[in-house]
Design an enzyme around this catalytic site. Sequence first.
Site, PDB file in Angstrom:
ATOM      1  N   HIS A  77       0.968  -1.078   0.091  1.00  0.00           N
ATOM      2  CA  HIS A  77      -0.042  -0.182   0.047  1.00  0.00           C
ATOM      3  C   HIS A  77       0.953   1.324   0.086  1.00  0.00           C
ATOM      4  O   HIS A  77       1.586   1.434   0.791  1.00  0.00           O
ATOM      5  CB  HIS A  77      -0.786  -0.195   1.144  1.00  0.00           C
ATOM      6  CG  HIS A  77      -2.038  -0.999   1.192  1.00  0.00           C
ATOM      7  ND1 HIS A  77      -2.506  -1.546   2.401  1.00  0.00           N
ATOM      8  CD2 HIS A  77      -2.507  -1.598   0.070  1.00  0.00           C
ATOM      9  CE1 HIS A  77      -3.538  -2.576   1.861  1.00  0.00           C
ATOM     10  NE2 HIS A  77      -3.558  -2.345   0.683  1.00  0.00           N
ATOM     11  N   GLU A  82       1.560   3.778   3.060  1.00  0.00           N
ATOM     12  CA  GLU A  82       1.826   3.175   4.360  1.00  0.00           C
ATOM     13  C   GLU A  82       3.326   3.011   4.647  1.00  0.00           C
ATOM     14  O   GLU A  82       4.006   1.872   3.912  1.00  0.00           O
ATOM     15  CB  GLU A  82       1.209   1.809   4.613  1.00  0.00           C
ATOM     16  CG  GLU A  82      -0.288   2.052   4.605  1.00  0.00           C
ATOM     17  CD  GLU A  82      -1.141   0.599   4.644  1.00  0.00           C
ATOM     18  OE1 GLU A  82      -0.347  -0.425   4.706  1.00  0.00           O
ATOM     19  OE2 GLU A  82      -2.430   0.604   4.403  1.00  0.00           O
ATOM     20  N   HIS A  85       2.965  -3.076   6.779  1.00  0.00           N
ATOM     21  CA  HIS A  85       1.969  -2.270   6.587  1.00  0.00           C
ATOM     22  C   HIS A  85       2.013  -1.171   7.711  1.00  0.00           C
ATOM     23  O   HIS A  85       2.798  -1.349   8.662  1.00  0.00           O
ATOM     24  CB  HIS A  85       0.464  -2.716   6.331  1.00  0.00           C
ATOM     25  CG  HIS A  85       0.242  -3.766   5.236  1.00  0.00           C
ATOM     26  ND1 HIS A  85      -0.466  -3.285   4.129  1.00  0.00           N
ATOM     27  CD2 HIS A  85       0.813  -4.828   4.965  1.00  0.00           C
ATOM     28  CE1 HIS A  85      -0.490  -4.269   3.227  1.00  0.00           C
ATOM     29  NE2 HIS A  85       0.390  -5.244   3.719  1.00  0.00           N
ATOM     30  N   GLU A 113       1.398  -4.725  11.285  1.00  0.00           N
ATOM     31  CA  GLU A 113       1.273  -3.366  11.150  1.00  0.00           C
ATOM     32  C   GLU A 113       1.768  -2.407  12.082  1.00  0.00           C
ATOM     33  O   GLU A 113       1.759  -2.580  13.336  1.00  0.00           O
ATOM     34  CB  GLU A 113      -0.287  -2.974  11.475  1.00  0.00           C
ATOM     35  CG  GLU A 113      -1.244  -3.986  10.401  1.00  0.00           C
ATOM     36  CD  GLU A 113      -1.618  -2.957   9.233  1.00  0.00           C
ATOM     37  OE1 GLU A 113      -1.249  -1.978   9.123  1.00  0.00           O
ATOM     38  OE2 GLU A 113      -2.630  -3.750   8.390  1.00  0.00           O
TER      39      GLU A 113
END
Length: 559
Positions: free
Chosen positions: A172, A175, A281, A360
Amino acid sequence: MIKYALLFVALLFSSQICTAQDVDKILKERGEVYFSFELKPETNPGEQLAIIDGIISIDKVTTTKVLAYANTKGFEQFQKLSYSIDVLTAPSMLLSQKEIDGSGSRVNWDYYPNYSEYIDIMNQFVTDYPSLCELVNIGSTVEGRDLLFIHINNNLGTEADEPEFMYTSSMHGDELTGYILMLRLIEHLLENYGTDERIATLVNEIDIWINPLANPDGTFAAGDQSVFGATRFNANYIDLNRNYPDPEDGPHPDGNTYQDETQAFMDFADAHHFTLSANLHTGAEVVNYPWDTWAKLAADDDWWYYISRQYADTAHTFAPAGYLTDLNDGITNGYAWYSISGGRQDYMNYEKQCREFTLELSSTKLPPPSQLPDFWEYNYRSLLSYLGQSLFGVRGLITDANTGEAVHAEVFIESHDKDQSQVFSSLQIGNYHRLLHSGTYSITYRAEGYEPFIVNNVVVANDSTTIINVQLDSLVGIEDITPQTQVFIYPNPVEDIINIRLAEISKEIVLINSSGIAVSKIVPTSKNSQLDVSRLSKGMYFLVIRFEEHTDYRKIIVQ
């Protein structure tokens, strides 16, 4: 660049609730819109999310609030579901371009390199450490930017009994905490190889591949000079983390062709034999482990829980209170958070038998550059520890008992493996690496043209290695082996029931097909036995009759 700055100002000083004209403008300018909405209380949240994820790209779910992205087609479809939405400022435009570009440097890694700087840094690694790393271009993006890996090992170009490991970040494009952490991890491994024993072990014993930027078209959507205005999607406005084959929904679950970036990574995975990987991410602070697409748990769910807990707990030791504590104190099963289809995590686990989780790293997708050194401090020990996990579990070499050559074999954990969780040995040297939680296991090794080999009572401990080297006996020519015990088999060829008469009671009788897979097994209680083969496909099979001191073989034809 000016158009993004103007759009940022317009959004910053307007209400988050925008008109249809505002959304149209955003989609025209950026190809994607970022928004939030509340789930409907009268409908099951999981059912709603399952439907919605097939239309738009869900970013984060907190209780009943959903953050999401959509391209033009997805947004038009989503509007038909009659949710009330708040259009939000793009995460890559919450800071001004001046704040994002900052005044940091590579000395402290408190800045976001532009595209040309990124290319220069990757090349400089190889210039500075030519004996430890190489730069590998696995393909190009839609707009022609490079998809680059740094390959790190002390024996580049040599096949060895080592697990392959992969880190990739920022599929992404907006990110970007992982973008910097991966560049810094490469530098850390190379700079400390000669002085840090732990680093030397990792580099000497693991084949390491690191890709800091998996979607450079998204990251530099507003131009190569800055990450300001970065987009989640690629240049075709496709979410790359919904673009992979899915275990449940099959090929093309998002309805799109495989993007150039997706195809490049799939081809790369096909050409390698990865044991462990991670996909980095931002947007939350949590370790997300398989599955994302299914409610059922992975075969190695206890191992995943242990590994994820280890990552988060290590980070907690070196981070301020509250960091990496989303959901279950920093870890979650993917489906329990929210389900997605077409994610790379599930693809790697299911299709490539490589253990991969999604990390994340920060709640803010694009943190102020001055905070990037802090995220490194919080995470680098966990990143190294996770990398080192690829050395543990059960590993060894599988070879031909007669020739000593490598055998490409399946390694299957009895009463444990499911949903493609088995692993395979490499074709080049026959090495295998099976990551497992502590316990006692029964392992079957099987390959086409070989008799299966079973090892019982294999004891595995967490954070340790159990080595089992296996030699497989070829089935080729076993009809010529002179039996050591008198054996009568009739009829042969056979259509339904085969009768087996022995001079002494055997330990077991196994019928295996030409691929080396056991299709029937009995434990005799007398010298006379029968096997029903009526449901088997026509063809050649091998009867393996095991006695206390030896094993006899018979070739069987089912017609």
